[in-house]
Motif scaffolding. Structure first.
Motif, PDB file in Angstrom:
ATOM      1  N   ASP A 170     -15.100  -5.399   5.625  1.00 37.48           N
ATOM      2  CA  ASP A 170     -15.502  -4.932   6.943  1.00 37.48           C
ATOM      3  C   ASP A 170     -14.663  -5.714   7.963  1.00 37.48           C
ATOM      4  N   VAL A 171     -14.784  -5.369   9.226  1.00 42.20           N
ATOM      5  CA  VAL A 171     -14.018  -6.054  10.261  1.00 42.20           C
ATOM      6  C   VAL A 171     -14.732  -7.347  10.618  1.00 42.20           C
ATOM      7  N   THR A 172     -14.187  -8.453  10.148  1.00 39.54           N
ATOM      8  CA  THR A 172     -14.733  -9.773  10.447  1.00 39.54           C
ATOM      9  C   THR A 172     -13.609 -10.796  10.332  1.00 39.54           C
ATOM     10  N   VAL A 173     -13.821 -11.972  10.918  1.00 39.72           N
ATOM     11  CA  VAL A 173     -12.739 -12.956  11.009  1.00 39.72           C
ATOM     12  C   VAL A 173     -12.147 -13.271   9.648  1.00 39.72           C
ATOM     13  N   GLN A 174     -12.995 -13.675   8.697  1.00 37.74           N
ATOM     14  CA  GLN A 174     -12.469 -14.117   7.406  1.00 37.74           C
ATOM     15  C   GLN A 174     -11.784 -12.982   6.653  1.00 37.74           C
ATOM     16  N   ALA A 175     -12.302 -11.769   6.773  1.00 38.71           N
ATOM     17  CA  ALA A 175     -11.656 -10.632   6.126  1.00 38.71           C
ATOM     18  C   ALA A 175     -10.288 -10.377   6.739  1.00 38.71           C
ATOM     19  N   ASN A 176     -10.197 -10.461   8.070  1.00 36.82           N
ATOM     20  CA  ASN A 176      -8.925 -10.191   8.744  1.00 36.82           C
ATOM     21  C   ASN A 176      -7.890 -11.267   8.439  1.00 36.82           C
ATOM     22  N   VAL A 177      -8.315 -12.521   8.470  1.00 37.34           N
ATOM     23  CA  VAL A 177      -7.352 -13.621   8.356  1.00 37.34           C
ATOM     24  C   VAL A 177      -6.859 -13.768   6.926  1.00 37.34           C
ATOM     25  N   TRP A 178      -7.792 -13.948   5.972  1.00 37.16           N
ATOM     26  CA  TRP A 178      -7.320 -14.198   4.611  1.00 37.16           C
ATOM     27  C   TRP A 178      -7.726 -13.138   3.597  1.00 37.16           C
ATOM     28  N   GLY A 179      -8.799 -12.407   3.860  1.00 38.13           N
ATOM     29  CA  GLY A 179      -9.179 -11.348   2.918  1.00 38.13           C
ATOM     30  C   GLY A 179      -8.139 -10.251   2.829  1.00 38.13           C
ATOM     31  N   SER A 180      -7.496  -9.961   3.946  1.00 43.95           N
ATOM     32  CA  SER A 180      -6.504  -8.882   3.982  1.00 43.95           C
ATOM     33  C   SER A 180      -5.078  -9.357   3.752  1.00 43.95           C
ATOM     34  N   ARG A 181      -4.881 -10.669   3.628  1.00 44.39           N
ATOM     35  CA  ARG A 181      -3.508 -11.169   3.496  1.00 44.39           C
ATOM     36  C   ARG A 181      -3.337 -12.133   2.322  1.00 44.39           C
ATOM     37  N   LEU A 182      -4.194 -13.124   2.213  1.00 40.14           N
ATOM     38  CA  LEU A 182      -3.991 -14.170   1.216  1.00 40.14           C
ATOM     39  C   LEU A 182      -4.725 -13.916  -0.096  1.00 40.14           C
ATOM     40  N   PHE A 183      -5.727 -13.059  -0.085  1.00 39.09           N
ATOM     41  CA  PHE A 183      -6.407 -12.710  -1.328  1.00 39.09           C
ATOM     42  C   PHE A 183      -5.537 -11.694  -2.055  1.00 39.09           C
ATOM     43  N   ASP A 184      -4.918 -12.109  -3.141  1.00 38.93           N
ATOM     44  CA  ASP A 184      -3.968 -11.243  -3.842  1.00 38.93           C
ATOM     45  C   ASP A 184      -4.662 -10.044  -4.476  1.00 38.93           C
ATOM     46  N   ILE A 185      -4.054  -8.885  -4.272  1.00 37.74           N
ATOM     47  CA  ILE A 185      -4.495  -7.631  -4.881  1.00 37.74           C
ATOM     48  C   ILE A 185      -3.457  -7.257  -5.937  1.00 37.74           C
ATOM     49  N   TYR A 186      -3.912  -6.912  -7.119  1.00 37.43           N
ATOM     50  CA  TYR A 186      -2.981  -6.695  -8.226  1.00 37.43           C
ATOM     51  C   TYR A 186      -2.848  -5.234  -8.658  1.00 37.43           C
ATOM     52  N   GLU A 187      -3.820  -4.403  -8.298  1.00 42.23           N
ATOM     53  CA  GLU A 187      -3.813  -3.024  -8.764  1.00 42.23           C
ATOM     54  C   GLU A 187      -4.100  -2.068  -7.609  1.00 42.23           C
ATOM     55  N   PRO A 188      -3.586  -0.830  -7.701  1.00 39.07           N
ATOM     56  CA  PRO A 188      -3.943   0.173  -6.693  1.00 39.07           C
ATOM     57  C   PRO A 188      -5.446   0.443  -6.711  1.00 39.07           C
ATOM     58  N   ARG A 189      -5.968   0.834  -5.571  1.00 40.57           N
ATOM     59  CA  ARG A 189      -7.364   1.242  -5.390  1.00 40.57           C
ATOM     60  C   ARG A 189      -8.354   0.100  -5.608  1.00 40.57           C
ATOM     61  N   THR A 190      -7.887  -1.131  -5.467  1.00 40.14           N
ATOM     62  CA  THR A 190      -8.811  -2.268  -5.545  1.00 40.14           C
ATOM     63  C   THR A 190      -8.885  -3.010  -4.223  1.00 40.14           C
ATOM     64  N   SER A 191      -8.289  -2.448  -3.171  1.00 41.30           N
ATOM     65  CA  SER A 191      -8.365  -3.015  -1.829  1.00 41.30           C
ATOM     66  C   SER A 191      -8.793  -1.910  -0.871  1.00 41.30           C
ATOM     67  N   ILE A 192      -9.945  -2.094  -0.232  1.00 46.63           N
ATOM     68  CA  ILE A 192     -10.480  -1.084   0.686  1.00 46.63           C
ATOM     69  C   ILE A 192     -10.835  -1.776   1.998  1.00 46.63           C
ATOM     70  N   HIS A 193     -10.395  -1.189   3.102  1.00 49.18           N
ATOM     71  CA  HIS A 193     -10.616  -1.809   4.412  1.00 49.18           C
ATOM     72  C   HIS A 193     -10.885  -0.717   5.438  1.00 49.18           C
ATOM     73  N   ALA A 194     -11.238  -1.125   6.646  1.00 54.18           N
ATOM     74  CA  ALA A 194     -11.518  -0.175   7.726  1.00 54.18           C
ATOM     75  C   ALA A 194     -10.220   0.180   8.446  1.00 54.18           C
ATOM     76  N   SER A 195      -9.600   1.284   8.066  1.00 54.86           N
ATOM     77  CA  SER A 195      -8.335   1.703   8.680  1.00 54.86           C
ATOM     78  C   SER A 195      -8.491   2.015  10.157  1.00 54.86           C
ATOM     79  N   GLY A 196      -9.624   2.606  10.533  1.00 56.38           N
ATOM     80  CA  GLY A 196      -9.840   2.998  11.914  1.00 56.38           C
ATOM     81  C   GLY A 196     -10.332   1.874  12.802  1.00 56.38           C
ATOM     82  N   GLY A 197     -10.647   0.730  12.208  1.00 55.90           N
ATOM     83  CA  GLY A 197     -11.042  -0.431  12.993  1.00 55.90           C
ATOM     84  C   GLY A 197     -12.511  -0.514  13.350  1.00 55.90           C
TER      85      GLY A 197
END
Length: 565
Positions: free
Chosen positions: A391-418
């Motif tokens: 969801d849109v929150t500080v920790q998700a934006n800072v490291w959940g979406s960048r530093l948490f490595d994703i290894y496979e397609p369809r295993t990362s889901i986020h709010a595209s529309g914000g």
């Protein structure tokens, strides 16, 4: 019990359900209403579609959205009319922004009262226009006996590239109308896989690609939609290219790959790498404003844009070559043609790419403070194929979406529309799509309360989602942006409930923690338990980040008073 006479009757609702089954739909999300009961009853009588009962239409759409993103299948949601359809609209905007294949079936007032303004229950001024504004396309059934054809058309529209949500609205009197049990078939000559030719590439394109010394690939959500992750990885290794991913493109290439820069496009080091690049191949990328510093990131003149959407060509960045079509097929054609060039990646450039990758991560890690240990704990505890919903929150934006490595397609889901608050139902939908995977939601206390009622749906379906709730008693992202822009804050402090008691009342296992060590220990327990679980992170107890997050690059500056040019 259904009588033989009832079994012999075939209605519009039956035709719609038959088309859903024909399309492989095995699960649908929604809320039953007086304006969709015939469709629900037809689903019950048909017997093969599992119905998930949401607590609100907004959440129901998010569930179908999460299901589609996690599985690659069509998401289906059924809502009521008027207010019910309006409640769905915001979440449909999210599905549209993310290009999610989703069919939204909604009722309408009885056909004689459409557009009359007479006050028929659930009537609104122009429901179809509202749906058209938040979807890829919206259809209204105008003849009951065309139900099969129109439903199949709507499903095809949702699935066809560029995919997106499609609304089908059916007046309530049409839903129970008895119609002929006729068959509709699309007649076409099948083409075998062996006979299918790869796309023909423009003359001179391969020479220019092969001549590049500093190539960059920008992988977006279109890579994942097309199932082209293997081709992206092979192309990157063939060319020796750096790979930038958009937020939607995370998982296009394993993020522990040394050539994967990742979701860092707007960062200064990435900007510099792009400025020195002599080739950019973008695949299924929207080039969103918040991911390009509102298009201040510059790209090389030799830009090859690959996208399924004709409107994508030259929309945000000019392209020397715009290749419109299926990304997987186009990339296969490029790879096949490059075999004649005997390319050898430049070792010095690969070393530079890895150095940029490492420096970007090290710089961001230095801002996390105690949350760095939580990041590393999450990645070590969770399986490689765990689905991370943010969801849109500080920790998700800072490291959940960048530093948490994703290894496979369809295993990362986020709010595209914000939009905030859509994470919980989206995670529920993702878990419903694959009950055996670990699904973890990162959310903030403010956003979580938007759809908090959907916790009951997760428990009713016995879905073992794990909610990691970062509780700072407010809208943390907006706090930081306001402080940076104005030096003051307004309307961002919230009274949090006791989230542990709330979760337990809903049927979740729950615990509140105040240290990274406790977090990692409780996450291990939650993964092993396979039950609906919540870990509430007391951010005051854990402590602040080493550097406050001020939103996307340039966010605070854009809100300061200024003269318009």
């Amino acid at each position: 019990m259904t009588t033989q006479q009832e079994q012999a009757v075939f209605t519009t609702a039956d035709a719609v359900v038959r088309e859903l089954v024909r399309a492989g739909v095995g699960i649908a999300f929604g809320i039953v209403s007086i304006h969709n009961m015939p469709i629900y009853d037809a689903i019950l009588r048909e017997g093969s579609i599992h119905l998930v009962c949401a607590r609100g239409e907004s959440g129901a759409v998010n569930m179908a959205d999460g299901y589609a993103r996690a599985t690659g299948k069509l998401g289906v949601v059924i809502t009521s009319t008027g207010t019910g359809a309006g409640n769905a609209a915001g979440s449909l905007v999210e599905a549209w922004a993310a290009g999610v294949p989703l069919l939204h079936v909604t009722g309408e007032v009885a056909s004689p009262y459409l557009g009359t303004g007479r006050g028929y229950i659930h009537e609104m001024k122009d429901q179809l226009a509202m749906m058209e504004g938040c979807c890829k396309r919206a259809y209204r059934l105008t003849r009951p006996d065309q139900a099969a054809a129109v439903t199949r058309k709507a499903i095809g529209e949702a699935l066809s590239a560029p995919s997106g949500p499609v609304t089908l609205e059916i007046p309530i009197d049409y839903q129970s109308a008895i119609i002929p049990d006729s068959r509709v078939e699309q007649m076409s000559v099948p083409v075998s896989v062996q006979d299918k030719a790869l796309p023909k590439l423009p003359a001179g394109l391969l020479d220019r690609i092969a001549a590049a010394k500093r190539p960059v690939i920008w992988a977006g959500g279109g890579v994942i939609s097309a199932g082209a992750s293997a081709e992206i990885k092979q192309l990157a290794e063939t060319l020796g290219a750096a790979v930038i991913t958009s937020q939607s493109g995370k998982g296009s290439i394993p993020e522990d790959h040394p050539q994967c820069i990742g979701h860092f496009a707007a960062m200064e080091l990435t900007k510099q790498l792009l400025q020195k690049s002599d080739l950019l191949i973008s695949v299924g990328v929207r080039f969103r404003g918040n991911e390009t510093s509102n298009w201040k990131v510059t790209v090389p003149e030799m830009h090859v844009s690959i996208d399924a959407d004709w409107h994508a060509v030259n929309r945000n960045y000019g392209a020397a070559y715009g290749l419109v079509g299926d990304a997987k097929e186009i990339l296969q054609a490029v790879l096949q043609s490059l075999e004649a060039y005997s390319l050898k990646p430049d070792a010095a450039y690969l070393a530079e790419v890895k150095a940029v990758r490492d420096e970007l991560r090290a710089h961001l890690r230095a801002t996390l403070g105690p949350y760095e240990q939580m990041l590393d704990g999450m990645r070590s505890v969770l399986p490689r194929n765990a689905i991370l919903v943010r969801d849109v929150t500080v920790q998700a934006n800072v490291w959940g979406s960048r530093l948490f490595d994703i290894y496979e397609p369809r295993t990362s889901i986020h709010a595209s529309g914000g939009g905030i608050g859509q994470g919980l139902p989206t995670a529920i939908g993702a878990q419903a799509g694959d009950r055996d995977r670990v699904v973890v939601l990162m959310a903030g206390d403010g956003g979580f309360m938007v759809n908090v009622g959907e916790m009951a749906a997760a428990v009713q379906e016995n879905l073992p989602i794990i909610v990691v709730l970062f509780d700072d008693a407010g809208y943390g992202v907006l706090r930081n942006i306001q402080e940076a822009a104005y030096g003051r804050q307004v309307a961002v402090d919230l009274l949090s409930p006791d989230f542990v008691k709330l979760s337990e009342a809903m049927g979740f296992d729950a615990v509140r923690i105040g240290s990274p060590e406790a977090f990692v220990a409780e996450l291990k327990k939650a993964v092993a338990a396979r039950r609906p679980s919540m870990i509430v992170v007391d951010m005051n107890a854990v402590g602040p980040m080493a550097k406050p997050f001020g939103g996307p690059p340039g966010a605070a500056e854009s809100f300061k008073p200024k003269k318009l040019s």
